[in-house]
Motif scaffolding. Structure first.
Motif, short mmCIF file in Angstrom:
data_model
loop_
_atom_site.label_atom_id
_atom_site.label_comp_id
_atom_site.label_asym_id
_atom_site.label_seq_id
_atom_site.Cartn_x
_atom_site.Cartn_y
_atom_site.Cartn_z
N TRP A 111 33.58 75.49 22.26
CA TRP A 111 34.21 74.61 21.17
C TRP A 111 35.22 75.69 20.65
CZ3 TRP A 111 35.02 70.56 18.78
CH2 TRP A 111 34.23 69.76 19.19
N LEU A 114 38.14 75.24 23.54
CA LEU A 114 38.90 74.03 23.29
C LEU A 114 39.52 74.13 22.21
CD1 LEU A 114 35.69 71.41 22.93
CD2 LEU A 114 37.82 70.90 24.22
N GLU A 115 39.62 74.95 20.49
CA GLU A 115 40.12 74.81 19.86
C GLU A 115 41.56 76.16 19.40
OE1 GLU A 115 37.63 77.14 16.72
OE2 GLU A 115 36.52 75.24 16.61
N GLN A 116 41.09 76.91 20.80
CA GLN A 116 42.02 77.48 21.76
C GLN A 116 43.05 77.29 22.18
OE1 GLN A 116 40.06 81.45 23.00
NE2 GLN A 116 39.86 82.32 20.78
N ASN A 117 42.85 75.57 22.58
CA ASN A 117 43.38 75.33 24.12
C ASN A 117 43.34 75.71 25.31
OD1 ASN A 117 44.55 73.31 22.17
ND2 ASN A 117 46.05 74.24 21.25
N ILE A 118 42.50 76.77 25.26
CA ILE A 118 42.93 76.89 26.31
C ILE A 118 41.39 76.30 27.75
CG2 ILE A 118 41.10 79.24 28.28
CD1 ILE A 118 41.13 80.82 25.55
N ASN A 120 40.55 72.04 27.99
CA ASN A 120 40.96 69.99 27.16
C ASN A 120 40.10 69.90 26.77
OD1 ASN A 120 40.81 68.64 29.75
ND2 ASN A 120 42.64 69.48 30.54
N PRO A 121 39.68 68.91 25.87
CA PRO A 121 38.21 67.45 26.01
C PRO A 121 38.04 67.94 27.01
CG PRO A 121 40.12 67.50 24.23
CD PRO A 121 40.47 68.37 25.41
#
Length: 413
Positions: A111, A114-118, A120-121
């Motif tokens: 997560w 994901l939050e750091q955009n490293i 993707n979903p």
């Protein structure tokens, strides 16, 4: 709900959770085969004690799986999956401890990525699905152990859910296919290494050989390899299975790998058999400088008994000798199971097609014509013994570089 896997199997447990649309977590641990056999009930004890046992967690929301973890509570497994996306785990101890307080460490770290955009979903879901399937594969292979299911609030936030029935169907097929690979392949933790590069080169394209050499490095397990390549374990095992059957690739356990590491640290033993004392002296002088243990013997009859005593890693054998020639020695050794794979290089003063053919017919590995130069001898020996790697902070120097360096050392002497 809790009990023993001798009384109810994993498949039935999961089906009950699905049928009851339960939310909570399932904890499973093996016993008897591992150091600690008691069932952990307290959540803190579970995470603290699973390091010396095998245990797994599966998290559920309304009868569907949202995540699964093994019991080491580290990022090593996730790190393998992230490698496929060229993402490295970089956390200091304080960050790790903080993530542990939030929820499952792997899940929390996913997560954060994901939050750091490293990440993707789509990538994150793929990793979670792989983690779940890997866990189900292990659990469906279990023959014994303990389990406990606790009703609790769901792991949050949720990124994805998997229906139990189709996941079970798929993994049961995987387990059945896996069992067909026995006894050549037994556990996902076995480590592939190349055992016969000559036959591999004769049978496979260069591209395939390069891939095998890259991945069958004696350090990477089948499971790690499947993670790195983002392939399911059984498909990978099926691909490598024919080479294992042929004996061209071998699988090491962690125990045998330690033995191999010790073996690699010892000096390689080379036996030179030649009735010419001068040749023996030259060979010993050249190869001893390169950290080989070199034994020489000018009497072929005595050499034969010495071979069975020393069990050398490579044999240099003259063809023309009194009492017993090189062809006869080679043929005798090839009839012994212990020496069928040992490289035997024939030495001769003759440069003839017939001699080469006859050498191959009795099982010789290669052929070296006298007089030979230092470079010729070194390159031929290096070809059949394990590559000598020059360690540096950045990489291990490949064989071609090590041979050049060795030849350079010789030219300076």
């Amino acid at each position: 709900m809790q009990g023993n896997l001798n009384e109810i199997d994993i498949r039935s447990i999961l089906q009950l959770i699905e049928l009851g649309q339960r939310t909570g977590q399932l904890f499973v641990e093996t016993h008897s085969d591992y150091k600690c056999s008691g069932l952990c009930v307290d959540e803190t004890d579970r995470h603290n004690d699973c390091s010396d046992r095998h245990c797994w967690f599966i998290f559920f929301l309304n009868g569907q799986i949202i995540y699964a973890a093994n019991g080491d509570n580290s990022l090593s497994r996730l790190s393998d999956y992230l490698r496929h996306y060229q993402i490295q785990v970089q956390l200091d101890e304080r960050e790790v401890e903080h993530l542990k307080t939030l929820n499952a460490l792997e899940y929390a770290y996913l997560w954060m990525l994901l939050e750091q955009n490293i990440l993707n979903p789509i990538q994150a879901r793929s990793i979670i699905h792989s983690l779940v399937y890997e866990t189900l594969f292990d659990l469906l292979n279990l023959q014994q152990g303990n389990f406990i299911f606790e009703v609790s609030s769901a792991l949050a936030p949720q990124l994805t859910t998997l229906e139990i029935a189709p996941a079970l169907t798929e993994m049961i097929k995987q387990v059945q296919s896996w069992k067909l690979l026995y006894p050549h392949i037994q556990t996902p933790d076995q480590i592939p290494v190349i055992a016969d590069i000559v036959n591999l080169r004769n049978s496979l394209p260069a591209v395939t050989i390069n891939k095998l050499q890259h991945w069958a490095d004696g350090k990477t397990s089948l499971r790690q390899l499947a993670r790195y390549l983002n392939r399911d374990l059984v498909t990978l095992a099926k691909a490598i299975h024919p080479y294992i059957q042929q004996g061209w690739v071998q699988l090491l356990t962690n125990k045998s790998k330690k033995t191999l590491d010790l073996e690699e640290n010892r000096k390689r033993c080379i036996l030179c058999i030649d009735d010419a004392i001068t040749i023996c002296t030259v060979v010993k002088s050249i190869l001893s400088n390169l950290d080989y243990e070199v034994i020489t013997q000018s009497n072929p009859l005595e050499a034969l008994s010495l071979i069975f005593k020393l069990k050398p890693d490579l044999i240099l054998c003259d063809i023309t000798m009194p009492d017993l020639n090189g062809y006869e020695i080679c043929a005798m050794l090839r009839h012994s199971q212990a020496f069928r794979q040992v490289p035997i290089i024939m030495l001769t003063a003759k440069e003839g097609f017939f001699d080469r053919v006859k050498a191959k017919m009795v099982g010789a590995t290669d052929y070296l014509t006298k007089p030979f130069g230092n470079n010729e001898l070194v390159i031929l020996v290096e070809k059949y013994l394990s590559p000598f790697c020059i360690k540096s902070n950045k990489r291990d120097t490949p064989l071609v570089d090590s041979v050049k360096d060795r030849v350079k050392i010789l030219s300076q002497n």
